[in-house]
Design an enzyme around this catalytic site. Structure first.
Site, mmCIF file in Angstrom:
data_model
loop_
_atom_site.group_PDB
_atom_site.id
_atom_site.type_symbol
_atom_site.label_atom_id
_atom_site.label_comp_id
_atom_site.label_asym_id
_atom_site.label_seq_id
_atom_site.Cartn_x
_atom_site.Cartn_y
_atom_site.Cartn_z
ATOM 1 N N ASP A 330 44.402 3.716 18.905
ATOM 2 C CA ASP A 330 44.299 2.726 17.835
ATOM 3 C C ASP A 330 45.284 3.092 16.731
ATOM 4 O O ASP A 330 45.564 4.272 16.498
ATOM 5 C CB ASP A 330 42.883 2.704 17.258
ATOM 6 C CG ASP A 330 41.924 1.908 18.142
ATOM 7 O OD1 ASP A 330 42.381 0.942 18.769
ATOM 8 O OD2 ASP A 330 40.747 2.276 18.212
ATOM 9 N N ARG A 403 38.508 -13.070 13.785
ATOM 10 C CA ARG A 403 39.491 -12.291 13.037
ATOM 11 C C ARG A 403 39.553 -12.706 11.565
ATOM 12 O O ARG A 403 40.603 -12.758 10.967
ATOM 13 C CB ARG A 403 40.865 -12.379 13.700
ATOM 14 C CG ARG A 403 40.867 -11.782 15.111
ATOM 15 C CD ARG A 403 42.127 -12.032 15.889
ATOM 16 N NE ARG A 403 43.284 -11.510 15.209
ATOM 17 C CZ ARG A 403 44.412 -12.199 15.013
ATOM 18 N NH1 ARG A 403 44.518 -13.443 15.438
ATOM 19 N NH2 ARG A 403 45.428 -11.645 14.397
#
Length: 702
Positions: A330, A403
């Site tokens: 990540d 999102r």
């Protein structure tokens, strides 16, 4: 279009470096003296045939010891024996073979002892406590912690020991986790956080209060699993270890057939050989060095991972780290520092800075994440204030699918912040319009390596929030090391492609996937695995659990959710995502150590061959083959066996510590092993055996 409002600059970051091995060793809290005392006893226990048969090479030595012991008791048991005082020679061979087996057991016991010492330290943190169990009507009942079941709810206050593993469902408090992590700094635990709501039984709450839902039944908590894993009572061999064991067994079988064919040849040339000498020859030729150290190397690999405050569920997971081809990381918190904060607001469509600040504040009032709080602080700094009833408003949490997040106001109006394309879709669904100004602000922030978040009020976009993060200094060098080892790095991020490409270029990763969601993580792992790659990744949230389970090596953060920790095959107690890079290095060090000692062991056999075979046929006038100029058959056999026995304890420190890791390609590693351990494995026995032969001759055993 430059941001006009800024937050205070974050402190200058410290240079990123690998996890401190010396610090990790201090955290292990291992009593070395106690380990060796326990290992001495355990080495005798492992002489039990049920334990000995698990190692084919050393079991052959174990059987040979019994044969020579019988020949010591009755020298003519297997026929007439050439030479003088055969009982003494047979007895010496028996003693040396016994210690060869015992040293191999000792090496394994020392490696296991480290895990047992850590398990003892963990057991000392466990104690039966009184838990304040909450009933559905809110009453509190004091019960033993061992009676708690999954799903029960408990109340803990400052000073209490958390009775069992659980999830915080109400409250926020500081928790001392030093008993597990070795880190004295308290950790904030609070409800509503995907990575800070998990608590571990045995830790102590040092401020405020929490309500915790129990997630583990008695005896199945995190500390219980840690004890079982580091103790290694049920350790199973890894695939590579099994393959090498089979290879060593086959080599031993081949040498057994070779030794069996020697007596007829020896009798034919007039140089008869006793059974004890044949046993000694067999033991000298089979790869006893690596056979005796193989288990210790595997156990020590798990121990080195534990010294880095990482708990591995099996040796298979550690070994898989050494075979990793692809590393999935990540961006936030791993490649970057992770403290992504609001750096400024960019107004568009004729709106003022104050208007953008108000909309950003309204959209973030329910956002408890660090970046959400930073947006609130920046907006309030610019004078923005809430003018609606927060209690009657509804907070919309961020979702990986939508999102975006925001607030539904009491009058029905909606305020949102999120990825630019997500906000565009939200506005268009309400018949709103977008403008080129938005795209310009988006590109400007992205090209600076920042994350742009658009903010809208109903169907109108007011501006862009500039979130700034910093790439960890020094991490580019780490990725370059991985590249030299043949490991490909892929960065996953929810950021847009422009921002992702800037960060990826600065960090030096091989590839990146932008605007990623949880499904993308699984998809990229499966794609790499279909190509035959071994994949490793880190995660901490519940949405990471499927990907952690899919990866060959999944490392969950200790601060992560219970689902993430159960899905992974490793748990990092320090919750440092970058430690995955060090774990890969440890795995490769394990494979390098095993390969180096295997090369050394087989090379040793060459020298021992030239030490014993020529002198066996001394009476056949073949002394020209005795290039080492050993005194006699007895001195040659005893010298080779003594060296064969002593080299095992001499190599125990190297087996436990591991060969020094260097980021080299496979060909470079092979060349290095052959040059150092292959050539060294041939030369060292020649020198050592000759010195031992001289000592034996002086003592008069020749």
């Amino acid at each position: 279009m430059n941001p006009v409002a800024t937050t205070p600059k974050p402190p200058k970051p410290q240079r990123f470096r690998p996890y401190d091995r010396r610090h990790a060793r201090k955290q292990a809290k291992v009593n070395t003296k106690g380990i060796y005392q326990r290992a001495i006893k355990d080495a005798f226990v492992k002489l039990n045939p049920k334990d000995a048969v698990k190692n084919p090479v050393m079991f052959l030595v174990w059987v040979g010891t019994l044969v020579t012991l019988a020949a010591t008791i009755d020298p003519e048991l297997f026929g007439s024996v050439p030479g003088n005082n055969p009982r003494l020679i047979n007895g010496l061979i028996t003693v040396i073979l016994f210690f060869t087996v015992w040293f191999a057991n000792f090496a394994e016991a020392v490696a296991e002892g480290r895990g047992k010492a850590q398990a003892d330290a963990l057991r000392s943190t466990k104690s039966e406590t009184i838990a304040k169990k909450l009933s559905p009507d809110g009453t509190i009942t004091e019960v033993p912690s061992t009676s708690l079941q999954r799903g029960d709810t408990v109340y803990v206050v400052a000073g209490d020991i958390i009775p069992a593993d659980g999830e915080v469902i109400m409250g926020a408090a500081s928790v001392d986790e030093s008993a597990i992590t070795g880190e004295s700094a308290p950790v904030l635990k609070e409800t509503g956080s995907d990575v800070a709501s998990s608590v571990t039984g045995g830790t102590r709450i040092i401020s405020d209060e929490l309500i915790v839902r129990i997630t583990a039944d008695p005896g199945r908590g995190f500390i219980d699993r840690m004890i079982a894993l580091v103790e290694g009572a049920d350790r199973s061999k890894t695939p590579n270890e099994i393959a090498l064991t089979v290879l060593l067994a086959i080599l031993s079988l081949v040498f057994l057939f070779v030794v069996v064919t020697i007596p007829p040849i020896a009798n034919y040339v007039g140089s008869p050989v006793s059974v004890s000498i044949l046993v000694a020859l067999l033991v000298a030729l089979i790869p006893t060095t690596i056979g005796g150290l193989l288990s210790a190397i595997g156990i020590a690999g798990m121990d080195r991972v534990a010294q880095f405050n990482v708990i591995a569920t099996s040796g298979r997971a550690v070994e898989a780290c050494g075979d990793v081809n692809t590393l999935i990381l990540d961006k936030t918190g791993t490649i970057t520092l992770g403290n992504r904060l609001a750096e400024g607001f960019i107004p568009i469509n004729g709106h003022s800075m104050e208007q953008v600040a108000y909309v950003a504040l309204a959209a973030s009032v329910f956002d408890e994440t660090p970046e959400g709080k930073s947006i609130v602080r920046l907006a309030e700094k610019l004078g923005a204030r809430i003018n609606f009833d927060v209690d009657r408003s509804e907070g919309i949490e961020f979702s990986a699918k939508t999102r975006m997040s925001g607030t539904n106001l009491p009058n029905g109006q909606q305020v949102r912040k999120g990825a630019v394309d997500a906000i565009k879709g939200f506005v268009r669904s309400r018949n709103g319009n977008t403008s080129p100004e938005l795209d310009s602000a988006y590109e400007m922030v992205s090209q600076q390596g920042g994350t742009p978040l658009a903010v809208c009020f109903d169907n109108e976009i007011f501006g862009v929030i500039y979130l700034k993060d910093i790439v960890k200094p020094g991490i580019r060098d780490r990725f370059e090391q991985l590249r030299r080892m043949g490991v490909r790095t892929i960065m996953l991020t929810g950021d847009n492609r422009i921002t992702a490409s800037v960060i990826a270029k600065e960090a030096g990763v091989d590839d990146f996937i932008a605007e990623a969601n949880p499904e993308d993580k699984i998809a990229v792992i499966q794609k790499e695995q279909r190509e035959g790659k071994i994949v490793a990744m880190t995660g901490d949230g519940t949405n990471d659990a499927p990907a952690l389970a899919q990866a060959n090596v999944g490392v969950a953060m200790n601060t992560g959710t219970q689902a993430a920790k159960e899905a992974a095959n490793m748990v990092d107690l320090d919750s440092d995502p970058t430690k995955l890079i060090d774990i890969v290095s440890i795995g490769k060090q394990l494979l390098i150590t095993r390969g180096a000692l295997t090369t050394f062991s087989i090379a040793n056999d060459i020298a021992k061959y030239f030490a014993i075979i020529p002198v066996l046929f001394a009476s056949a006038n073949l002394q020209g083959l005795n290039i080492m100029r050993l005194t006699s058959t007895n001195s040659a056999v005893l010298s080779a066996l003594i060296y064969n026995a002593l080299i095992i304890p001499a190599l125990i420190p190297l087996a436990l510590k591991g060969v020094k890791f260097r980021p080299l390609t496979s060909n470079q590693l092979l060349q290095r092993n052959i040059l150092i351990y292959g050539l060294g494995g041939v030369i060292a026995p020649f020198i050592a055996i000759k010195l031992i032969d001289l000592i034996i001759t002086v003592v008069g055993l020749a």
